[in-house]
Design an enzyme around this catalytic site. Sequence first.
Site, PDB file in Angstrom:
ATOM      1  N   ASP A   1       0.836  -1.155   0.019  1.00  0.00           N
ATOM      2  CA  ASP A   1       0.011   0.207   0.045  1.00  0.00           C
ATOM      3  C   ASP A   1       0.850   1.187   0.117  1.00  0.00           C
ATOM      4  O   ASP A   1       1.625   1.564   0.698  1.00  0.00           O
ATOM      5  CB  ASP A   1      -1.019  -0.080   1.201  1.00  0.00           C
ATOM      6  CG  ASP A   1      -2.047   0.889   1.436  1.00  0.00           C
ATOM      7  OD1 ASP A   1      -2.314   1.445   0.129  1.00  0.00           O
ATOM      8  OD2 ASP A   1      -2.504   1.437   2.411  1.00  0.00           O
TER       9      ASP A   1
ATOM     10  N   SER B   1      -8.658   2.511   8.535  1.00  0.00           N
ATOM     11  CA  SER B   1      -9.441   3.128   9.714  1.00  0.00           C
ATOM     12  C   SER B   1     -10.591   2.304  10.409  1.00  0.00           C
ATOM     13  O   SER B   1     -10.446   2.228  11.499  1.00  0.00           O
ATOM     14  CB  SER B   1      -9.795   4.534   9.205  1.00  0.00           C
ATOM     15  OG  SER B   1      -8.756   5.246   8.791  1.00  0.00           O
TER      16      SER B   1
HETATM   17  P1  13P Z   1      -9.048   4.495   5.306  1.00  0.00           P
HETATM   18  O1  13P Z   1      -8.129   5.550   6.214  1.00  0.00           O
HETATM   19  O2  13P Z   1     -10.462   5.422   4.920  1.00  0.00           O
HETATM   20  O3  13P Z   1      -9.413   3.350   6.058  1.00  0.00           O
HETATM   21  O4  13P Z   1      -8.191   4.352   4.110  1.00  0.00           O
HETATM   22  C1  13P Z   1      -7.187   3.405   3.989  1.00  0.00           C
HETATM   23  C2  13P Z   1      -6.573   3.442   2.650  1.00  0.00           C
HETATM   24  O5  13P Z   1      -6.963   4.098   1.655  1.00  0.00           O
HETATM   25  C3  13P Z   1      -5.272   2.542   2.738  1.00  0.00           C
HETATM   26  O6  13P Z   1      -4.552   2.759   1.535  1.00  0.00           O
HETATM   27  O1  G3H Z   2      -3.352   4.755   3.484  1.00  0.00           O
HETATM   28  C1  G3H Z   2      -3.026   4.547   4.674  1.00  0.00           C
HETATM   29  C2  G3H Z   2      -3.133   3.451   5.311  1.00  0.00           C
HETATM   30  O2  G3H Z   2      -4.133   3.672   6.272  1.00  0.00           O
HETATM   31  C3  G3H Z   2      -1.977   3.016   6.288  1.00  0.00           C
HETATM   32  O3  G3H Z   2      -1.744   3.683   7.216  1.00  0.00           O
HETATM   33  O4  G3H Z   2       0.729   4.125   6.764  1.00  0.00           O
HETATM   34  O5  G3H Z   2      -0.367   4.319   9.221  1.00  0.00           O
HETATM   35  O6  G3H Z   2       0.023   2.106   8.055  1.00  0.00           O
HETATM   36  P1  G3H Z   2       0.042   3.753   7.935  1.00  0.00           P
HETATM   37 ZN    ZN Z   3      -4.531   4.947   0.678  1.00  0.00          ZN
END
Ligand code: 13P
Ligand code: G3H
Ligand code: ZN
Length: 311
Positions: free
Chosen positions: A82, A259
């Site tokens: 991610d 989240s």
């Molecule tokens: P949220 O903060 O809305 O859960 O989004 C997570 C996300 O986009 C991770 O890449």
């Molecule tokens: O897009 C962000 C995700 O919620 C990941 O969060 O970078 O704190 O692990 P993090």
């Molecule tokens: Zn994201």
Amino acid sequence: MPLVTTTEMFKKAYDGGYAIGAFNVNNMEIVQAITEAANELHSPIILQASAGARKYAKQIYLMKLVEAAVEDTDIPIAMHLDHGADFEICKACVDGGFSSVMIDASSQSFEDNVAVSKKVADYAHDKGAVVEAELGTLAGVEDDVNVADDKAMYTDPDQVEEFVKRTGVDSLAIAIGTSHGAYKFKPGTDPKLRLDILAEVAKRLPGFPIVLHGSSSVPPKYVKIINEHGGALKDAIGIPEDQLREAAKGAVCKINIDSDLRLGMTAGIREHFEAHPDHFDPRQYLTDGRAYVKEIVHNKIINVLGSDNKA
Ligand code: 13P
Ligand code: G3H
Ligand code: ZN
């Protein structure tokens, strides 16, 4: 079933009018909660690790947890990076066995974004992995980057065709009003996504999988539990589920959720300690946190993604 890429998942999701949930993982309980819910509902899923997750848990531990989930279930599972910030982190994840990576150069110029996204796509494809890139900027917090609301930018539909053609990426994250974190809209404002921009993008990229980040719906149930048990999440507002469902019926094939899982874990643990202030065995309170995370993923698959019985 071994770890899979998202290629077949996305094709079926696009044609079937549903989306695959991409859930962030940081520890064993979260991996178990997500995969147990998905397995019970026969839903394909994407497990994703951020740079922060790799720093917290170490890539090797996360990979082994995901391998265990793959062995323990009977559903297609993809492992995804991610928000990869540069070529090096994407390469490290591909080399470490991830089946999918995101190169997020959305804060760079169009030309720089194209250049690094293409470099990642070329490398990953050579090794059998797939690539997500991003055009447009979401507001909110990702790792150490905090994009202020006024710096967020909707995706320009006029750029998407050229971007996908020149980079060769397999999916594209776009900005249509979602944002990261639990505070997505100011109280009193209308929580509306720009589904018109999504429709324009889909018109220019027929059949191409679109990704929505920042798509937690911040269910009031868990915010309430947290606030009733010593927390202080004032004015946490998420994306309305009906709008996400609408997007999933169209070109959106991947919906990112982090989240909401954090809210579930925190609600379970806070509630546990209020009922059992004498407990100090992590297995006791993590069991309750894990149960709420599982409940959230279950509800997400049914109410937002529509991916149940698609495994
Ligand atoms: P949220 O903060 O809305 O859960 O989004 C997570 C996300 O986009 C991770 O890449
Ligand atoms: O897009 C962000 C995700 O919620 C990941 O969060 O970078 O704190 O692990 P993090
Ligand atoms: Zn994201």
